[in-house]
Design a protein around this motif. Structure first.
Motif, PDB file in Angstrom:
ATOM      1  N   GLU A  12     -16.122   9.424   6.027  1.00  0.00           N
ATOM      2  CA  GLU A  12     -15.972   9.857   7.421  1.00  0.00           C
ATOM      3  C   GLU A  12     -14.778  10.790   7.567  1.00  0.00           C
ATOM      4  O   GLU A  12     -14.847  11.830   8.248  1.00  0.00           O
ATOM      5  CB  GLU A  12     -15.781   8.645   8.335  1.00  0.00           C
ATOM      6  N   ARG A  13     -13.680  10.437   6.909  1.00  0.00           N
ATOM      7  CA  ARG A  13     -12.477  11.265   6.997  1.00  0.00           C
ATOM      8  C   ARG A  13     -12.711  12.636   6.353  1.00  0.00           C
ATOM      9  O   ARG A  13     -12.293  13.661   6.886  1.00  0.00           O
ATOM     10  CB  ARG A  13     -11.309  10.560   6.305  1.00  0.00           C
ATOM     11  N   ILE A  14     -13.371  12.639   5.187  1.00  0.00           N
ATOM     12  CA  ILE A  14     -13.631  13.904   4.491  1.00  0.00           C
ATOM     13  C   ILE A  14     -14.523  14.803   5.340  1.00  0.00           C
ATOM     14  O   ILE A  14     -14.258  16.006   5.519  1.00  0.00           O
ATOM     15  CB  ILE A  14     -14.268  13.639   3.118  1.00  0.00           C
ATOM     16  N   GLU A  15     -15.595  14.232   5.898  1.00  0.00           N
ATOM     17  CA  GLU A  15     -16.527  15.027   6.697  1.00  0.00           C
ATOM     18  C   GLU A  15     -15.879  15.530   7.979  1.00  0.00           C
ATOM     19  O   GLU A  15     -16.281  16.569   8.525  1.00  0.00           O
ATOM     20  CB  GLU A  15     -17.767  14.192   7.007  1.00  0.00           C
ATOM     21  N   ALA A  16     -14.859  14.802   8.460  1.00  0.00           N
ATOM     22  CA  ALA A  16     -14.147  15.249   9.664  1.00  0.00           C
ATOM     23  C   ALA A  16     -13.007  16.205   9.321  1.00  0.00           C
ATOM     24  O   ALA A  16     -12.306  16.686  10.228  1.00  0.00           O
ATOM     25  CB  ALA A  16     -13.596  14.027  10.417  1.00  0.00           C
ATOM     26  N   GLY A  17     -12.810  16.472   8.028  1.00  0.00           N
ATOM     27  CA  GLY A  17     -11.736  17.362   7.611  1.00  0.00           C
ATOM     28  C   GLY A  17     -10.360  16.754   7.736  1.00  0.00           C
ATOM     29  O   GLY A  17      -9.348  17.459   7.794  1.00  0.00           O
ATOM     30  N   GLU A  18     -10.300  15.435   7.748  1.00  0.00           N
ATOM     31  CA  GLU A  18      -9.032  14.713   7.932  1.00  0.00           C
ATOM     32  C   GLU A  18      -8.461  14.366   6.551  1.00  0.00           C
ATOM     33  O   GLU A  18      -8.780  13.346   5.965  1.00  0.00           O
ATOM     34  CB  GLU A  18      -9.291  13.432   8.738  1.00  0.00           C
ATOM     35  N   LEU A  19      -7.604  15.229   6.033  1.00  0.00           N
ATOM     36  CA  LEU A  19      -7.107  15.070   4.676  1.00  0.00           C
ATOM     37  C   LEU A  19      -5.800  14.293   4.602  1.00  0.00           C
ATOM     38  O   LEU A  19      -5.550  13.585   3.630  1.00  0.00           O
ATOM     39  CB  LEU A  19      -6.921  16.450   4.028  1.00  0.00           C
ATOM     40  N   ALA A  20      -4.967  14.396   5.597  1.00  0.00           N
ATOM     41  CA  ALA A  20      -3.701  13.652   5.599  1.00  0.00           C
ATOM     42  C   ALA A  20      -3.984  12.182   5.869  1.00  0.00           C
ATOM     43  O   ALA A  20      -4.919  11.832   6.603  1.00  0.00           O
ATOM     44  CB  ALA A  20      -2.768  14.206   6.661  1.00  0.00           C
ATOM     45  N   PRO A  21      -3.227  11.282   5.268  1.00  0.00           N
ATOM     46  CA  PRO A  21      -3.478   9.852   5.487  1.00  0.00           C
ATOM     47  C   PRO A  21      -3.230   9.458   6.931  1.00  0.00           C
ATOM     48  O   PRO A  21      -2.365  10.026   7.602  1.00  0.00           O
ATOM     49  CB  PRO A  21      -2.479   9.164   4.540  1.00  0.00           C
ATOM     50  N   ARG A  22      -4.013   8.515   7.405  1.00  0.00           N
ATOM     51  CA  ARG A  22      -3.758   7.942   8.730  1.00  0.00           C
ATOM     52  C   ARG A  22      -2.559   7.001   8.646  1.00  0.00           C
ATOM     53  O   ARG A  22      -2.203   6.513   7.582  1.00  0.00           O
ATOM     54  CB  ARG A  22      -4.988   7.180   9.215  1.00  0.00           C
ATOM     55  N   GLU A  23      -1.981   6.747   9.763  1.00  0.00           N
ATOM     56  CA  GLU A  23      -0.803   5.863   9.779  1.00  0.00           C
ATOM     57  C   GLU A  23      -1.250   4.414   9.595  1.00  0.00           C
ATOM     58  O   GLU A  23      -2.043   3.899  10.387  1.00  0.00           O
ATOM     59  CB  GLU A  23      -0.041   6.006  11.095  1.00  0.00           C
ATOM     60  N   VAL A  24      -0.764   3.796   8.537  1.00  0.00           N
ATOM     61  CA  VAL A  24      -1.066   2.396   8.259  1.00  0.00           C
ATOM     62  C   VAL A  24       0.245   1.679   7.958  1.00  0.00           C
ATOM     63  O   VAL A  24       1.254   2.297   7.621  1.00  0.00           O
ATOM     64  CB  VAL A  24      -2.028   2.235   7.056  1.00  0.00           C
ATOM     65  N   LYS A  25       0.215   0.381   8.060  1.00  0.00           N
ATOM     66  CA  LYS A  25       1.394  -0.422   7.738  1.00  0.00           C
ATOM     67  C   LYS A  25       1.437  -0.614   6.231  1.00  0.00           C
ATOM     68  O   LYS A  25       0.604  -1.321   5.657  1.00  0.00           O
ATOM     69  CB  LYS A  25       1.320  -1.773   8.444  1.00  0.00           C
ATOM     70  N   ASN A  26       2.395   0.025   5.583  1.00  0.00           N
ATOM     71  CA  ASN A  26       2.548  -0.099   4.134  1.00  0.00           C
ATOM     72  C   ASN A  26       3.326  -1.373   3.834  1.00  0.00           C
ATOM     73  O   ASN A  26       4.558  -1.404   3.911  1.00  0.00           O
ATOM     74  CB  ASN A  26       3.275   1.123   3.563  1.00  0.00           C
ATOM     75  N   LEU A  27       2.613  -2.423   3.490  1.00  0.00           N
ATOM     76  CA  LEU A  27       3.241  -3.724   3.273  1.00  0.00           C
ATOM     77  C   LEU A  27       4.146  -3.733   2.052  1.00  0.00           C
ATOM     78  O   LEU A  27       4.964  -4.634   1.887  1.00  0.00           O
ATOM     79  CB  LEU A  27       2.162  -4.798   3.130  1.00  0.00           C
ATOM     80  N   ALA A  28       4.005  -2.733   1.197  1.00  0.00           N
ATOM     81  CA  ALA A  28       4.855  -2.671   0.012  1.00  0.00           C
ATOM     82  C   ALA A  28       6.278  -2.284   0.356  1.00  0.00           C
ATOM     83  O   ALA A  28       7.193  -2.507  -0.438  1.00  0.00           O
ATOM     84  CB  ALA A  28       4.286  -1.663  -0.988  1.00  0.00           C
ATOM     85  N   LYS A  29       6.490  -1.715   1.551  1.00  0.00           N
ATOM     86  CA  LYS A  29       7.827  -1.241   1.904  1.00  0.00           C
ATOM     87  C   LYS A  29       8.377  -1.923   3.151  1.00  0.00           C
ATOM     88  O   LYS A  29       9.405  -1.515   3.680  1.00  0.00           O
ATOM     89  CB  LYS A  29       7.800   0.278   2.108  1.00  0.00           C
ATOM     90  N   VAL A  30       7.722  -2.955   3.636  1.00  0.00           N
ATOM     91  CA  VAL A  30       8.217  -3.688   4.789  1.00  0.00           C
ATOM     92  C   VAL A  30       9.522  -4.372   4.429  1.00  0.00           C
ATOM     93  O   VAL A  30       9.650  -5.001   3.368  1.00  0.00           O
ATOM     94  CB  VAL A  30       7.176  -4.726   5.255  1.00  0.00           C
ATOM     95  N   ASP A  31      10.528  -4.243   5.281  1.00  0.00           N
ATOM     96  CA  ASP A  31      11.844  -4.875   5.098  1.00  0.00           C
ATOM     97  C   ASP A  31      12.560  -4.395   3.845  1.00  0.00           C
ATOM     98  O   ASP A  31      13.469  -5.056   3.352  1.00  0.00           O
ATOM     99  CB  ASP A  31      11.725  -6.412   5.048  1.00  0.00           C
ATOM    100  N   ALA A  32      12.172  -3.244   3.320  1.00  0.00           N
ATOM    101  CA  ALA A  32      12.848  -2.752   2.121  1.00  0.00           C
ATOM    102  C   ALA A  32      14.317  -2.477   2.393  1.00  0.00           C
ATOM    103  O   ALA A  32      15.176  -2.637   1.533  1.00  0.00           O
ATOM    104  CB  ALA A  32      12.168  -1.474   1.622  1.00  0.00           C
ATOM    105  N   GLU A  33      14.614  -2.067   3.669  1.00  0.00           N
ATOM    106  CA  GLU A  33      16.002  -1.757   3.981  1.00  0.00           C
ATOM    107  C   GLU A  33      16.882  -3.000   4.008  1.00  0.00           C
ATOM    108  O   GLU A  33      18.097  -2.920   3.909  1.00  0.00           O
ATOM    109  CB  GLU A  33      16.080  -1.040   5.335  1.00  0.00           C
ATOM    110  N   ALA A  34      16.243  -4.189   4.093  1.00  0.00           N
ATOM    111  CA  ALA A  34      17.022  -5.434   4.132  1.00  0.00           C
ATOM    112  C   ALA A  34      17.234  -6.024   2.754  1.00  0.00           C
ATOM    113  O   ALA A  34      17.784  -7.109   2.620  1.00  0.00           O
ATOM    114  CB  ALA A  34      16.301  -6.453   5.021  1.00  0.00           C
TER     115      ALA A  34
END
Length: 797
Positions: free
Chosen positions: A486-508
């Motif tokens: 769906e994203r490819i057919e809509a020409g949407e190449l940049a990632p949508r905003e999602v919660k990257n759980l790998a970097k949650v609270d990394a600053e802490a």
């Protein structure tokens, strides 16, 4: 058709049998009407009514079984297609049901109401463990074993165990078709005298040693000596010989001598077997009349060594059933080939979206899939969906994650991987493993759902997107792939905003943990630390005076028998130690070497989970040093034994089948081993670092064939609040004697328990040690503690 018929039907049928048959047939009809797969249910129903149903039902006159760890489904389906294309009418179980009930369901499907079989030939896939239930009642004409690797540990234990289960039960009259390149399975069932071997000859891309972070064949299967490879095709498959006893591969009758990837062909040489040239001649093969082997060329579809092995195995069985090489070649040309059931590719505009499945909790299949993707040309994005989604749906069962530490995620450090998206119920555990493998954190995204996985993909990085997934996650893969389309057919190449759980609270993240990440990344490669074998560290058979000594800045860690102590992912303990202690010297004591501890004092001695046969070898290896070990225990040297490793230190191991084995008598425990029963549990327990101190919670899994009984002299490692302890009747888990710590938990214990690991390293080295990737380890730990405390939680298998 050649060979003997399946076992005859006993004359002890009674009313139960006829009721079972009628009920099962009715169930099959009903399931078919509902468009449901009748893979196992009719057989299970029949057996519930007549417990001896497998013995009572008629069998087809001729039976071929296909078994093995990897490739049996693909090879079985290919063989069925090949034989049908050449005029065979077959009974098959390709719709599912390769366990005993599935075999019964297949016979029911092919039977009339009395049980008389309609078709005379069956070609069926057979689960390795189920063979012990099937072989007493079915004698196959041919048994094909593709290979034996480590599989799901919670179900299949180790290759030694599977080998023993299968080997002793195969009827002596059965013809075996075996992989000569597999020094494990090629030794199977010596009672079977009619044996046919297939192999791949030397190939340009071969290596000189076995591949994989945890190899299944680390020593000679006959004497335990060192194996030296002439060449290795993949994993442990290849040609090798033992430097001690001379054991080597059997000579194959069918050998792939050439693979032409551009022409999509492979050439098989058929070699005459001793005393059986007449037989080969009858099959249209053998020699050319002057004693020279004949060669035949066949077409393949998608190239991989795995596919070549599957094609070769299927065509060898077809040859043994009398199909000519020309007929087989014609079938392959017509499109009878390896199916794409576990491989699918879709092109959307300029983008290739490729899904590659592997068997769940199977480190070999997963490693091969990752390596296959790595070798593809060009840059790539990879989505990892390896956790079993069906198991995750059950709120009171958890999936064993130790297999991550036996899978070669190091392949993903290849620079062609531009983004790696992780999704699944055990993502926290997988994320820690990926960091230990050295995968760049900036490339990692961890998300909660398959849809978010598609949304996270950055389509500006490359046109090739891959999914590596568990075979039961096909629905999740398709939902994420459709979202990406769906994203490819809509020409949407940049990632949508999602919660990257790998970097949650990394600053802490604590400063010391962040520092450990930098150190751990540098040490992720096993060669990053100063590693020496015991023989190298000691100069020869004895330790030298200038060998590394205990030092606060450079501790010495002795790893006992790492080639054995890698079962169930317990190699992850040493992997994590290396990452936490990049400046340490790791001394590896292997079979036949004099232990470093014999004349020196390491800071920490560690030995991990192994097979039962290896346990007995280790006892004899350590017996000459029993008194020295006792001295070190008394002196307070820190030692960690995990899984069944501590059983070698006890008074003895009693096995009802093989007899008693005398242990080293360093711990006041006795082990009862029952290979016909597996004991599984999850553990949460309280470990007190010092007498009277506040305990910490330690978690893990237990998967074993043993129950252990303590004499009462030594203390417990911890007291469980979840799961049983040394045996099913007590809550006290493990043994603690001075600073010797023994736990039967696996998982592996050190990456799973950051608090315990920090305490152990501080005490063993004499100073604080920053934990490698502490943020990831603690996230996985916190989730695990909460999950395992769920009432009724158990380990899925």
């Amino acid at each position: 058709m050649v060979g003997s018929s399946a076992s005859s039907t006993p004359s002890t049928r009674g009313p139960r049998y006829y009721l079972a048959m009628a009920t099962a047939k009715a169930a099959s009809v009903a399931l078919k009407a509902l468009h449901r797969n009748a893979g196992q249910f009719p057989g299970a129903l029949a057996e519930a009514i007549d417990p001896d149903f497998m013995a009572h039902i008629d069998k087809p006159e001729h039976v071929v079984f296909v078994s093995g760890t990897n490739g049996k489904t693909t090879t079985n389906n290919l063989l069925n297609d090949l034989l049908v294309d050449n005029g065979f009418e077959l009974v098959d179980n390709r719709a599912g049901g390769n366990i005993a009930n599935g075999i019964e369901s297949t016979f029911i499907k092919n039977a009339g109401i009395t049980g008389r079989q309609k078709l005379s030939t069956a070609v069926m896939e057979l689960d390795e463990l189920s063979s012990r239930l099937v072989f007493p009642h079915v004698t196959p004409d041919i048994m094909l074993v593709t290979n034996l690797y480590r599989d799901s540990f919670s179900r299949n234990a180790n290759p030694d165990f599977i080998f023993s289960v299968m080997s002793e039960k195969i009827p002596a009259s059965t013809k075996l078709v075996l992989n000569a390149d597999d020094l494990i399975s090629c030794r199977m069932a010596p009672q079977c005298k009619e044996r046919v071997y297939f192999a791949l000859g030397p190939m340009p891309e071969d290596e000189k040693e076995a591949q994989g972070i945890a190899c299944d064949l680390t020593a000679c299967p006959e004497c335990g000596g060192r194996l030296e490879y002439d060449y290795c095709h993949m994993r442990h498959l290849g040609r090798a010989h033992c430097t001690s006893c001379g054991f080597t591969n059997p000579e194959p009758q069918y050998v792939v001598t050439r693979i032409d990837r551009e022409a999509h062909t492979f050439t098989v040489e058929e070699r005459p077997r001793g005393g059986a040239e007449e037989r080969l001649s009858a099959l249209g093969a053998g020699t050319d009349g002057e004693g020279q082997p004949r060669s035949y060329t066949y077409h393949f579809g998608t190239y991989s060594l795995t596919n070549i092995y599957n094609l070769l195995a299927a065509l060898v069985v077809a040859r043994e059933l009398g199909v000519s090489p020309e007929a087989i070649a014609a079938s392959f040309e017509r499109g009878i080939n390896v199916t794409a059931a576990r491989y699918s590719e879709r092109e959307v505009g300029e983008y290739r979206l490729i899904a590659l499945a592997s068997k769940g909790e199977n480190s070999t299949a997963t490693s091969v899939a990752l390596d296959t993707i790595r070798r593809e040309q060009g840059d790539k994005i990879l989505m990892l969906m390896l956790a079993d989604a069906h198991k995750a749906e059950n709120p009171v069962q958890t999936e064993y994650i130790g297999w991550y530490y036996q899978s070669d995620f190091e392949y993903l450090t290849d620079p062609t991987f531009k983004q790696i998206v992780v999704q699944g119920a055990t993502s926290e555990d997988l994320l820690l493993r990926l960091r230990l493998a050295g995968v760049d954190m900036d490339k990692l995204v961890m998300v909660a759902t398959p849809t978010e996985a598609a949304d996270a993909v950055d389509l500006t990085l490359t046109h090739d997107v891959y999914w590596a997934y568990d075979i039961f996650n096909g629905g999740d893969v398709e939902s994420s792939r459709n979202r990406l389309i769906e994203r490819i057919e809509a020409g949407e190449l940049a990632p949508r905003e999602v919660k990257n759980l790998a970097k949650v609270d990394a600053e802490a993240e604590p400063e010391d943990a962040a520092g450990a990440e930098d150190e751990g990344a540098a040490a992720a490669d096993a060669t990053g630390a100063d590693v020496a074998s015991a023989e190298d560290a000691t100069g020869a058979d004895t330790a030298s005076a200038d060998a590394p000594q205990m030092n606060a800045s450079q501790p010495v860690i002795e790893v006992l028998y790492p080639e054995y102590g890698n079962q169930a992912g317990d190699n992850g303990n040493v992997m994590y130690l290396r990452a936490c202690l990049p400046n340490a010297t790791f001394v590896e004591t292997s079979h036949g070497s004099v232990p470093y501890f014999a004349e020196h004092t390491p800071d920490l001695i560690i030995m991990c989970n192994m097979t039962e046969r290896q346990q007995e070898a280790v006892i004899e290896q350590l017996r000459p040093y029993r008194d020295r070990l006792a001295q070190l225990i008394d002196e307070g040297v820190y030692m960690l034994f995990t899984g069944n490793a501590a059983e070698v230190l006890g008074k003895g191991i009693r096995d009802a089948k093989t007899g008693a084995v005398e242990g080293l008598d360093l711990l006041d425990i006795t082990t009862e081993r029952t290979m016909r029963r597996r004991y599984l549990t999850v553990n949460v327990g309280a470990f007190a670092p010092e007498p009277g101190s506040d305990p910490m919670e330690v978690v893990g899994f237990k998967i074993q064939f043993t129950q252990v009984f303590a004499g009462g002299i030594d203390g417990a490692f911890m007291e469980n609040s979840v799961g049983w302890g040394l045996n099913e009747k007590v809550s006290s888990e493990g043994v603690r004697k001075n600073n010797l710590l023994a736990t039967w938990m696996i998982g592996p214990v050190l990456p799973l328990n950051p608090d315990f690991t920090r305490w152990l390293l501080k005490n063993a080295t004499g100073h604080e040690v920053p934990l490698a990737f502490e943020q990831e380890a603690r996230a996985a730990y916190n989730k695990r503690v909460q999950e395992l405390k769920t009432p009724g939680m158990h380990l899925a298998h």
